[in-house]
Design a protein around this motif. Structure first.
Motif, PDB file in Angstrom:
ATOM      1  N   VAL B  69       1.231   5.901  -1.273  1.00  0.00           N
ATOM      2  CA  VAL B  69       1.106   7.310  -0.884  1.00  0.00           C
ATOM      3  C   VAL B  69      -0.217   7.846  -1.443  1.00  0.00           C
ATOM      4  CG1 VAL B  69       2.127   9.630  -1.101  1.00  0.00           C
ATOM      5  CG2 VAL B  69       3.609   7.648  -0.782  1.00  0.00           C
ATOM      6  N   GLU B  72      -3.245   6.604   0.600  1.00  0.00           N
ATOM      7  CA  GLU B  72      -3.425   7.341   1.860  1.00  0.00           C
ATOM      8  C   GLU B  72      -4.007   8.729   1.587  1.00  0.00           C
ATOM      9  OE1 GLU B  72      -1.659   6.981   5.398  1.00  0.00           O
ATOM     10  OE2 GLU B  72      -0.210   5.413   4.946  1.00  0.00           O
ATOM     11  N   PRO B  88      -4.680   4.232  15.825  1.00  0.00           N
ATOM     12  CA  PRO B  88      -3.269   4.334  15.410  1.00  0.00           C
ATOM     13  C   PRO B  88      -2.550   2.986  15.323  1.00  0.00           C
ATOM     14  CG  PRO B  88      -3.759   6.040  17.008  1.00  0.00           C
ATOM     15  CD  PRO B  88      -4.984   5.183  16.928  1.00  0.00           C
ATOM     16  N   TYR B  89      -2.833   2.074  16.240  1.00  0.00           N
ATOM     17  CA  TYR B  89      -2.149   0.781  16.188  1.00  0.00           C
ATOM     18  C   TYR B  89      -2.609  -0.027  14.974  1.00  0.00           C
ATOM     19  CZ  TYR B  89       0.062  -3.567  17.417  1.00  0.00           C
ATOM     20  OH  TYR B  89       0.850  -4.695  17.367  1.00  0.00           O
ATOM     21  N   ARG B  91      -3.732   1.181  12.253  1.00  0.00           N
ATOM     22  CA  ARG B  91      -3.178   1.839  11.073  1.00  0.00           C
ATOM     23  C   ARG B  91      -1.734   1.407  10.855  1.00  0.00           C
ATOM     24  NH1 ARG B  91      -6.007   6.555   9.622  1.00  0.00           N
ATOM     25  NH2 ARG B  91      -4.161   7.799   9.133  1.00  0.00           N
ATOM     26  N   ALA B  92      -0.973   1.342  11.936  1.00  0.00           N
ATOM     27  CA  ALA B  92       0.423   0.910  11.841  1.00  0.00           C
ATOM     28  C   ALA B  92       0.495  -0.515  11.309  1.00  0.00           C
ATOM     29  CB  ALA B  92       1.109   1.020  13.201  1.00  0.00           C
ATOM     30  N   MET B  93      -0.396  -1.378  11.765  1.00  0.00           N
ATOM     31  CA  MET B  93      -0.433  -2.760  11.288  1.00  0.00           C
ATOM     32  C   MET B  93      -0.771  -2.816   9.802  1.00  0.00           C
ATOM     33  SD  MET B  93       0.377  -4.952  13.541  1.00  0.00           S
ATOM     34  CE  MET B  93       1.638  -3.751  13.847  1.00  0.00           C
ATOM     35  N   ARG B  95      -0.299  -0.497   7.542  1.00  0.00           N
ATOM     36  CA  ARG B  95       0.848   0.007   6.784  1.00  0.00           C
ATOM     37  C   ARG B  95       1.957  -1.039   6.740  1.00  0.00           C
ATOM     38  NH1 ARG B  95       0.058   5.604   9.911  1.00  0.00           N
ATOM     39  NH2 ARG B  95      -1.094   6.753   8.290  1.00  0.00           N
ATOM     40  N   PHE B  96       2.158  -1.730   7.843  1.00  0.00           N
ATOM     41  CA  PHE B  96       3.198  -2.764   7.909  1.00  0.00           C
ATOM     42  C   PHE B  96       2.938  -3.847   6.867  1.00  0.00           C
ATOM     43  CE2 PHE B  96       6.455  -5.323   9.825  1.00  0.00           C
ATOM     44  CZ  PHE B  96       6.040  -6.620   9.591  1.00  0.00           C
ATOM     45  N   TRP B  97       1.725  -4.379   6.832  1.00  0.00           N
ATOM     46  CA  TRP B  97       1.419  -5.473   5.914  1.00  0.00           C
ATOM     47  C   TRP B  97       1.410  -5.025   4.462  1.00  0.00           C
ATOM     48  CZ3 TRP B  97       2.630  -9.986   7.346  1.00  0.00           C
ATOM     49  CH2 TRP B  97       2.588 -10.318   8.704  1.00  0.00           C
ATOM     50  N   LYS B  99       3.290  -2.689   3.235  1.00  0.00           N
ATOM     51  CA  LYS B  99       4.701  -2.554   2.895  1.00  0.00           C
ATOM     52  C   LYS B  99       5.321  -3.938   2.675  1.00  0.00           C
ATOM     53  CE  LYS B  99       8.910  -0.372   4.316  1.00  0.00           C
ATOM     54  NZ  LYS B  99       9.760   0.363   5.079  1.00  0.00           N
ATOM     55  N   PHE B 100       4.957  -4.861   3.507  1.00  0.00           N
ATOM     56  CA  PHE B 100       5.454  -6.236   3.400  1.00  0.00           C
ATOM     57  C   PHE B 100       5.104  -6.831   2.036  1.00  0.00           C
ATOM     58  CE2 PHE B 100       6.826 -10.284   4.793  1.00  0.00           C
ATOM     59  CZ  PHE B 100       5.900 -11.229   4.365  1.00  0.00           C
ATOM     60  N   LYS B 104       8.397  -7.077   0.026  1.00  0.00           N
ATOM     61  CA  LYS B 104       8.953  -8.429   0.200  1.00  0.00           C
ATOM     62  C   LYS B 104       8.282  -9.448  -0.708  1.00  0.00           C
ATOM     63  CE  LYS B 104      11.889  -7.778   3.581  1.00  0.00           C
ATOM     64  NZ  LYS B 104      13.235  -7.484   3.211  1.00  0.00           N
TER      65      LYS B 104
END
Lengths: 225, 222
Positions: B69, B72, B88-89, B91-93, B95-97, B99-100, B104
């Motif tokens: 947070v 960003e 945007p796409y 950025r989504a990728m 954020r995904f990685w 978070k991963f 994880k």
């Protein structure tokens, strides 16, 4: 935009799937909803989310976006010129919203799950008390974020409303099954009223699963994404 | 108004160090306050009452907690040398990685370090799968962010520096160049960057610290 350009792979009772659908509704985006059978996941799901194999997945022009809150932010950004903003406009308010959304997914979710997995009356009581403590913190967050307005996001539902509100169906099921009031007028008066408003909101009401339906499902399996 | 930027952190935490790196990348002057986690300061408890954790960034008296947070927020306030992409796409990728990695990979790595027998085999296999996914994301690029480091690179520094170091202390060789040549190439590249090296824990001190922690954890579980 053609409906087929946007697909959501999901499972209607899932709060995480709800988040994606609420966001798309706010932005007036038409989409095809593909209901997954979680016991037998589709090829499309496995191909679109090979890392987690979970729903929801948003597929926009054949490009998949995974993880519910990431999907919500994506929808807000990809359709930024359509409808109201989902994330707050001020960077600090955005940080606060993201902070609490992360808190919801971590602390709220695990506290809710602990109630379901608690063995015996003592453990259940302790788990419920733990959840109520979390709710009291969220009540405080609501007061600070809403600043007297109806939603965490202000006059309209926003990111944090979606993040937390998507769990209200499961919250109601938990109340019903455990015969307890989790949101009440004494400890969480703000959230109590907010919950009514959220569930009645145009972007929410068509995708909020009925409590009875969820209760039947809950009898067979605990909530998961 | 003069900007007041304070970072509450610890020298050994990858979550704290990633904030230092972001601020330095953007040339943002800040005051760093080292926290003693066994004796948390009243300020830390005031600024992060919910989790009582570091890092916390305080910008003009307003606190922000949770490292991703904070990253960003930094990117939005100081928009030179952007950390997140514009699209945007993408950025989504990113954020995904990110978070991963934090949700994880870190957890699996911890489990793999301390599991035994059959469980260790299974968790290590899971770890390998996760690292393969991450490695594939590089896909011919120098960095996850492309030609320069970005959000995922900054978050993944825990993989570049903390993973090999812990492995060294434990005397195991699971995360190797042989298994992950592309990832190790990225590790080499990123650890050549001056500002990354300015923001990493000093090696000897870090080794000693991790050793002591692992010993502590091992004896606590007996």
């Amino acid at each position: 935009m053609a409906k087929s350009d946007v697909k959501v792979l999901g499972f209607s009772p899932s709060p995480f799937v709800m988040r994606a659908r609420i966001a798309l509704k706010i932005k007036s985006v038409e989409y095809e909803f593909l209901e997954e059978n979680l016991g037998s996941k589709s090829e499309l799901l496995l191909k679109s989310n090979p890392v987690h194999k979970k729903i929801p997945v948003l597929i926009h022009n054949d490009k998949p976006v995974c993880e519910s809150l990431i999907i919500v932010e994506y929808v807000d950004e990809a359709w930024s010129s359509s409808g109201p903003s989902i994330l707050p406009s001020d960077p600090y308010d955005r940080a606060v919203a993201r902070f609490w959304a992360a808190y919801v997914d971590e602390k709220w979710f695990s506290a809710l799950r602990d109630i379901g997995s608690a063995n015996g009356a003592e453990a259940k009581k302790a788990a419920i008390e733990q959840l109520i403590e979390v709710l009291v913190l969220l009540e405080d967050a609501f007061v600070k974020c809403s600043k007297g307005k109806p939603f965490f996001g202000g006059n309209q539902i926003g990111f944090l409303d979606i993040a937390f509100g998507s769990y209200l169906g499961w919250l109601r099921v938990t109340e019903k099954i455990n015969e307890v009031k989790l949101l009440d007028e004494v400890k969480t008066p703000g959230l109590l009223k907010w919950a009514e408003r959220f569930c009645a909101d145009a972007a929410v009401k068509d995708v909020m699963p009925e409590t009875d339906k969820l209760a039947k499902l809950r009898a067979s399996a605990p909530p998961s994404s | 108004m003069a900007e007041e930027v304070k970072l509450y952190g610890t020298w050994s935490s990858p979550f704290s160090r990633r904030i230092e790196l972001a601020l330095k990348l953007k040339g943002v002057p800040f005051e760093y306050i080292e926290e003693d986690l066994s004796n948390k300061s009243p300020e830390l408890l005031k600024y992060n009452p919910v989790h009582k954790k570091i890092p916390v960034l305080v910008h003009n008296s307003k606190p922000i907690a949770e490292s991703q947070v904070i990253l960003e927020y930094i990117d939005e306030i100081w928009n030179n040398n952007p950390i997140l992409p514009q699209d945007p796409y993408q950025r989504a990728m990113a954020r995904f990685w990110a978070k991963f990695i934090d949700e994880k990979a870190l957890a699996t790595r911890m489990k793999a370090n301390f599991a035994e027998g059959k469980e260790r085999e299974l968790v290590t296999e899971e770890f390998f799968q996760q690292m393969k996914f991450l490695e594939n994301e590089l896909n011919g690029k120098d960095f996850f962010g492309g030609e320069t480091i970005g959000f995922v690179d900054i978050v993944a520094i825990v993989v570049a520096i903390w993973f090999p170091l812990t492995q060294e202390v434990l005397g195991v060789e699971t995360f190797t160049e042989e298994k992950f040549p592309v990832l190790f190439k990225w590790i080499r590249k990123i650890t050549e960057i001056d500002v990354v090296n300015e923001c990493r824990p000093p090696r000897e001190k870090h080794l000693a610290y991790v050793k002591a922690r692992i010993e502590g954890l091992k004896s606590a579980s007996k």
